[in-house]
Design a protein around this motif. Structure first.
Motif, PDB file in Angstrom:
ATOM      1  N   ALA A  67       0.799  -1.219   0.000  1.00 26.62           N
ATOM      2  CA  ALA A  67       0.000   0.000   0.000  1.00 26.62           C
ATOM      3  C   ALA A  67       0.835   1.274   0.000  1.00 26.62           C
ATOM      4  O   ALA A  67       0.299   2.372  -0.203  1.00 26.62           O
ATOM      5  N   HIS A 110      -4.619  -1.533   5.201  1.00 25.48           N
ATOM      6  CA  HIS A 110      -4.349  -0.466   4.228  1.00 25.48           C
ATOM      7  C   HIS A 110      -5.153  -0.775   2.953  1.00 25.48           C
ATOM      8  O   HIS A 110      -4.660  -1.458   2.052  1.00 25.48           O
ATOM      9  N   CYS A 136      -7.076  -0.116  -0.746  1.00 26.19           N
ATOM     10  CA  CYS A 136      -6.767   0.640  -1.967  1.00 26.19           C
ATOM     11  C   CYS A 136      -8.026   0.741  -2.823  1.00 26.19           C
ATOM     12  O   CYS A 136      -8.953  -0.080  -2.691  1.00 26.19           O
ATOM     13  N   SER A 137      -8.066   1.691  -3.718  1.00 28.84           N
ATOM     14  CA  SER A 137      -9.209   1.854  -4.625  1.00 28.84           C
ATOM     15  C   SER A 137      -9.088   0.952  -5.846  1.00 28.84           C
ATOM     16  O   SER A 137     -10.002   0.901  -6.666  1.00 28.84           O
ATOM     17  N   ARG A 192       0.499  12.457  -0.664  1.00 32.47           N
ATOM     18  CA  ARG A 192       0.323  11.223   0.097  1.00 32.47           C
ATOM     19  C   ARG A 192      -1.134  10.764   0.162  1.00 32.47           C
ATOM     20  O   ARG A 192      -1.426   9.577   0.086  1.00 32.47           O
ATOM     21  N   TYR A 193      -2.045  11.705   0.292  1.00 27.77           N
ATOM     22  CA  TYR A 193      -3.458  11.357   0.454  1.00 27.77           C
ATOM     23  C   TYR A 193      -4.240  11.440  -0.853  1.00 27.77           C
ATOM     24  O   TYR A 193      -5.473  11.404  -0.849  1.00 27.77           O
ATOM     25  N   CYS A 215      -3.913   4.197  -2.779  1.00 29.19           N
ATOM     26  CA  CYS A 215      -3.905   3.400  -1.558  1.00 29.19           C
ATOM     27  C   CYS A 215      -3.861   4.283  -0.313  1.00 29.19           C
ATOM     28  O   CYS A 215      -3.330   5.403  -0.338  1.00 29.19           O
ATOM     29  N   ASP A 216      -4.415   3.757   0.780  1.00 27.30           N
ATOM     30  CA  ASP A 216      -4.393   4.445   2.069  1.00 27.30           C
ATOM     31  C   ASP A 216      -3.070   4.118   2.757  1.00 27.30           C
ATOM     32  O   ASP A 216      -2.917   3.083   3.389  1.00 27.30           O
ATOM     33  N   LYS A 217      -2.110   5.012   2.637  1.00 29.88           N
ATOM     34  CA  LYS A 217      -0.769   4.744   3.164  1.00 29.88           C
ATOM     35  C   LYS A 217      -0.725   4.767   4.688  1.00 29.88           C
ATOM     36  O   LYS A 217       0.070   4.047   5.295  1.00 29.88           O
ATOM     37  N   ASP A 218      -1.539   5.589   5.308  1.00 33.14           N
ATOM     38  CA  ASP A 218      -1.579   5.618   6.765  1.00 33.14           C
ATOM     39  C   ASP A 218      -2.288   4.386   7.317  1.00 33.14           C
ATOM     40  O   ASP A 218      -1.853   3.798   8.311  1.00 33.14           O
ATOM     41  N   GLY A 219      -3.368   3.993   6.674  1.00 33.29           N
ATOM     42  CA  GLY A 219      -4.152   2.880   7.169  1.00 33.29           C
ATOM     43  C   GLY A 219      -4.874   3.237   8.457  1.00 33.29           C
ATOM     44  O   GLY A 219      -4.823   4.368   8.943  1.00 33.29           O
ATOM     45  N   CYS A 220      -5.567   2.258   9.022  1.00 28.75           N
ATOM     46  CA  CYS A 220      -6.296   2.447  10.273  1.00 28.75           C
ATOM     47  C   CYS A 220      -5.706   1.480  11.288  1.00 28.75           C
ATOM     48  O   CYS A 220      -6.178   0.352  11.445  1.00 28.75           O
TER      49      CYS A 220
END
Length: 314
Positions: free
Chosen positions: A193, A244, A246-247, A267-268, A272-277
């Motif tokens: 990601a 993480h 991704c679209s 970055r945003y 892909c969600d690089k930070d993630g949850c």
């Protein structure tokens, strides 16, 4: 696709080498249901990013952080000209610090040889000699044992799933006009990601366009993106698990804004969600859940590796 890593990287190719027959260390996998558990002997393979890349003889396609411009004048020619070499059982241990242990594998972070030092490694579990193990965990449970006794603060011993192709990207390369005949047997096709730009080959094409040797590690124009589920990112003092999403679906070669590059303040904006949850117990308020010592619910010093300074996975 399950990935196990101890960070850092080197070089990647797309044709199988001819000098050394590839050996895959063994690693067990148990599959359990209501009737009990069945043990299977699987194997693991070293990521192509750590392997010797050459022209089929003894000339390096990649050396000191850069591609040979004669062998790699463009992405497609480089993939056709360059070979990814195998490793013996002895090389897995003595060069890369990857060693079979009882019911698992052990990874060294620093392995010294007469040619220099190797830092870190990344391995994948195989289902067959040329296919990655694909895990389908919906309505199921995944369990493991990780020995973090000697893993200091500042290092990351990681176990995670990424959405790689089971064949290491062979079919995808052929469909896109690239060349990848090495495949999963040689650890090709990595993505995550963070859309890493340091991967030397993507979809059977070399990442030579805009290859920047002043960056550490060197990077190219393309990034290799896919969804990632971090099961275990830890050392002896901290741990987290992080999805993480991704679209996009499956491996995706990004360029430009799709990569979400930090250097471009995008970055945003990437796929892909690089930070993630992430879920980190300490940061979320439980200061006594995980750490070094008997005062923690999970004491990372309660299990010891075979010998320091290494980490192991079971």
């Amino acid at each position: 696709m399950l990935r196990v890593a101890a960070v850092v990287a080197c070089a990647m190719a797309q044709q199988p080498g001819v000098h050394v027959e590839e050996h895959h260390p063994n690693m067990p996998l148990w599959t359990c249901d209501s009737s009990g558990c069945t043990k299977q002997t699987k194997t693991v393979v070293l990521d192509a990013n750590w392997r010797w890349l050459h022209n089929g003889e003894y000339t390096n396609c990649y050396k000191d952080g850069d591609f040979d411009t004669t062998l790699c004048p463009d992405p497609v020619a480089c993939a056709k000209n360059c070979h990814l070499e195998g490793n013996t059982a002895e090389q897995y241990t003595s060069t890369y610090g990857i060693e079979e242990i009882e019911n698992g594998v052990q990874l060294s972070f620093v392995t010294k040889t007469k040619y220099g030092s190797n830092f870190g490694s990344r391995i994948y579990m195989l289902d067959e000699s040329n296919k990655y193990q694909i895990f389908k965990l919906k309505n199921r449970e995944f369990a493991m044992t990780a020995d973090m006794f000697y893993m200091p603060c500042g290092l990351n011993g990681a176990v995670y799933f990424v959405e790689m192709d089971a064949d290491g990207g062979e079919a995808r390369a052929a469909a896109s006009g690239g060349s990848n005949q090495a495949g999963a047997k040689y650890g090709t096709g990595y993505c995550d990601a963070q859309c890493p730009h340091d991967m030397k080959f993507m979809e059977g094409k070399a990442n030579v366009i805009g290859w920047n040797t002043s960056h550490d590690p060197p990077i190219g124009k393309w990034g290799s993106c896919c969804a990632e589920m971090d099961i275990w990112e830890a050392n002896s003092k901290a741990t987290a698990y992080t999805p993480h999403p991704c679209s996009i679906t499956g491996p995706y070669v990004c360029e430009g804004i799709d990569c979400g590059d930090n250097s471009k303040d995008q970055r945003y904006d990437g796929v892909c969600d690089k930070d993630g949850c992430d879920f980190n117990s300490w940061r979320l308020g439980d200061r006594s859940f995980y750490g070094r010592g008997t005062g923690f619910t999970v004491n990372s010093r309660s299990c010891r590796a075979v010998r320091p300074p290494q980490s192991s996975l079971r």
